[in-house]
Design an enzyme around this catalytic site. Structure first.
Site, PDB file in Angstrom:
ATOM      1  CG  ASP A   1      -4.822   6.988  -3.979  1.00 15.53           C
ATOM      2  OD1 ASP A   1      -3.652   7.010  -4.597  1.00 15.53           O
ATOM      3  OD2 ASP A   1      -4.771   6.826  -3.216  1.00 15.53           O
ATOM      4  CB  ILE A   2      -8.582   2.795  -2.742  1.00 13.48           C
ATOM      5  CG1 ILE A   2      -9.516   2.508  -1.926  1.00 13.48           C
ATOM      6  CG2 ILE A   2      -6.566   3.029  -2.231  1.00 13.48           C
ATOM      7  CD1 ILE A   2      -9.727   1.012  -2.693  1.00 13.48           C
TER       8      ILE A   2
ATOM      9  CG  ASN B   1       5.761   8.159  -4.385  1.00 16.05           C
ATOM     10  OD1 ASN B   1       6.310   9.204  -4.523  1.00 16.05           O
ATOM     11  ND2 ASN B   1       4.916   8.069  -4.374  1.00 16.05           N
TER      12      ASN B   1
ATOM     13  CG  HIS C   1       1.208   5.107  -9.718  1.00 14.27           C
ATOM     14  ND1 HIS C   1       1.755   3.987  -9.831  1.00 14.27           N
ATOM     15  CD2 HIS C   1       1.346   5.938  -8.296  1.00 14.27           C
ATOM     16  CE1 HIS C   1       2.100   3.447  -8.517  1.00 14.27           C
ATOM     17  NE2 HIS C   1       1.818   5.124  -7.646  1.00 14.27           N
TER      18      HIS C   1
ATOM     19  CG  HIS D   1       0.326  10.223  -7.113  1.00 10.93           C
ATOM     20  ND1 HIS D   1      -0.608   8.744  -6.203  1.00 10.93           N
ATOM     21  CD2 HIS D   1       1.312   8.973  -6.829  1.00 10.93           C
ATOM     22  CE1 HIS D   1       0.682   8.210  -5.312  1.00 10.93           C
ATOM     23  NE2 HIS D   1       1.622   8.350  -6.224  1.00 10.93           N
TER      24      HIS D   1
END
Ligand code: AMP
Ligand code: ZN
Length: 118
Positions: free
Chosen positions: A37-38, A91, A104, A106
């Site tokens: 993750d950025i 989410n 996605h 996480h």
């Protein structure tokens, strides 16, 4: 469900899959990509995404495909040496805090998590 291989040319994560946008990819298979993750929310924060463009988990109606994605997330967590535990978060929709509309998972780890999430 849409046929395998469906992409959305305007989708950020589809662009990462097609390598049109750089990402720190940690693992890749026929059906998934895992990348860092950025904006990490934990020492380890990896996203696992299907290569197929599915908007969210509520629209993921292939249980086997979805199960494989979760299995992959656990394998990636093991490779990341999250032996003390980790958290998987999906989410869904605006109220769920979803900002990128490509399914996605996480993977969060490397610290002790708190509950409830915000
Ligand atoms: P969500 O809020 O569940 O939709 O999560 C989207 C996640 O994608 C956020 O944690 C972002 O930090 C992450 N993200 C957005 N753009 C990128 C990118 N170019 N590379 C890696 N992660 C990204
Ligand atoms: Zn997409």
């Amino acid at each position: 469900m849409s046929p395998r291989g469906t992409t959305d040319p305007s989708c950020l994560f589809c662009k990462i899959i097609k390598k049109e946008i750089n990402a720190n990819i940690v693992d890749e298979g026929d059906d998934f990509v895992a990348f860092r993750d950025i904006n990490p929310q934990a020492p380890t924060h990896v996203l696992v995404i299907p290569k197929e463009h599915i908007r969210n988990i509520a629209e993921a109606d292939d249980a086997n495909h979805l199960g494989s994605l979760f299995r992959t997330a656990c394998t990636v967590a093991q490779r990341e040496k999250l032996n003390g535990g980790f958290r998987l978060v999906v989410n869904n929709g605006d109220d769920g805090g979803q900002t990128v509309h490509h399914l996605h998972i996480h993977i969060l780890g490397g610290r002790s998590m708190t509950w409830p999430p915000g």
